[in-house]
Design an enzyme around this catalytic site. Structure first.
Site, PDB file in Angstrom:
ATOM      1  N   GLY A 163      35.406 -33.052 -37.046  1.00  0.00           N
ATOM      2  CA  GLY A 163      36.771 -33.291 -36.664  1.00  0.00           C
ATOM      3  C   GLY A 163      37.503 -34.704 -37.684  1.00  0.00           C
ATOM      4  O   GLY A 163      36.935 -34.644 -38.710  1.00  0.00           O
TER       5      GLY A 163
ATOM      6  N   HIS B 145      29.799 -31.824 -44.742  1.00  0.00           N
ATOM      7  CA  HIS B 145      31.111 -31.068 -45.410  1.00  0.00           C
ATOM      8  C   HIS B 145      31.867 -32.136 -45.697  1.00  0.00           C
ATOM      9  O   HIS B 145      32.856 -31.934 -46.669  1.00  0.00           O
ATOM     10  CB  HIS B 145      31.489 -30.212 -44.006  1.00  0.00           C
ATOM     11  CG  HIS B 145      32.788 -29.507 -44.297  1.00  0.00           C
ATOM     12  ND1 HIS B 145      33.939 -29.788 -43.808  1.00  0.00           N
ATOM     13  CD2 HIS B 145      33.071 -28.263 -44.932  1.00  0.00           C
ATOM     14  CE1 HIS B 145      34.920 -29.202 -44.149  1.00  0.00           C
ATOM     15  NE2 HIS B 145      34.267 -27.982 -44.704  1.00  0.00           N
ATOM     16  N   ASP B 146      32.102 -33.410 -44.924  1.00  0.00           N
ATOM     17  CA  ASP B 146      32.939 -34.326 -45.398  1.00  0.00           C
ATOM     18  C   ASP B 146      32.683 -34.850 -46.541  1.00  0.00           C
ATOM     19  O   ASP B 146      33.657 -35.003 -47.507  1.00  0.00           O
ATOM     20  CB  ASP B 146      32.809 -35.428 -44.214  1.00  0.00           C
ATOM     21  CG  ASP B 146      33.521 -35.256 -42.960  1.00  0.00           C
ATOM     22  OD1 ASP B 146      34.168 -34.192 -42.737  1.00  0.00           O
ATOM     23  OD2 ASP B 146      33.330 -35.989 -42.240  1.00  0.00           O
TER      24      ASP B 146
ATOM     25  N   ASP C 201      33.035 -25.115 -47.385  1.00  0.00           N
ATOM     26  CA  ASP C 201      33.282 -24.319 -46.037  1.00  0.00           C
ATOM     27  C   ASP C 201      32.354 -23.455 -45.638  1.00  0.00           C
ATOM     28  O   ASP C 201      31.903 -23.346 -44.432  1.00  0.00           O
ATOM     29  CB  ASP C 201      34.758 -23.775 -46.237  1.00  0.00           C
ATOM     30  CG  ASP C 201      35.898 -24.573 -46.066  1.00  0.00           C
ATOM     31  OD1 ASP C 201      35.748 -25.999 -46.146  1.00  0.00           O
ATOM     32  OD2 ASP C 201      37.017 -24.239 -46.172  1.00  0.00           O
TER      33      ASP C 201
END
Length: 146
Positions: free
Chosen positions: A57, A75-76, A120
């Protein structure tokens, strides 16, 4: 013009003004949701990852609560590396293929688009590999993410 027509016209104008003030989702986040669905073969909604653990999130801090949350931290970090290269990960779209064994980047030639696609796809495959713990959804990040 009849008064009823004016009321309808006014209602349409007001509703259009209201819709114009709703910010659109960045295109990449919509596409990322499709990549996630491809990777997990539709078994879990991409929205389930929008508020999971400390990193899935918006934002992220502390120690990931589990391996799935670690996928989001990676991913961040991946998006952070793309930003250091002058890319805008949340705005870029790319071409990907959804095969029986999951998503793959396809014919992505531009550097930034390729970086974002790789981020991604790796995250989506990581999500699919790791268990989802319902207890880590919508946690109190102030207490658990230190």
């Amino acid at each position: 013009m009849y008064p009823a027509h004016l009321l309808v016209l006014l209602a349409v104008c007001v509703s259009l003004l209201g819709a114009a003030s709703i910010p659109p989702l960045p295109l990449n986040l919509v596409q990322f949701s499709y990549v996630i669905t491809c990777a997990n073969h539709g078994r879990r909604s991409s929205l389930d990852y929008a508020d999971y653990g400390c990193y899935c999130g918006a934002g992220g801090s502390g120690t990931p609560v589990d391996e799935l949350d670690r996928c989001c931290q990676i991913h961040d970090d991946c998006y952070g590396e793309a930003e250091k290269q002058g890319c805008y990960p949340k705005m870029l779209i790319y071409d990907y293929y959804c095969g029986s064994d999951g998503p793959y980047c396809r014919n992505v030639k531009k550097k930034c688009n390729r970086m974002v696609c790789d981020c991604d796809v790796a995250a989506a495959k990581c999500f699919a590999r790791n268990a989802y713990n319902n207890a880590n959804y919508n946690i109190d990040t102030n207490k658990r993410c230190k």
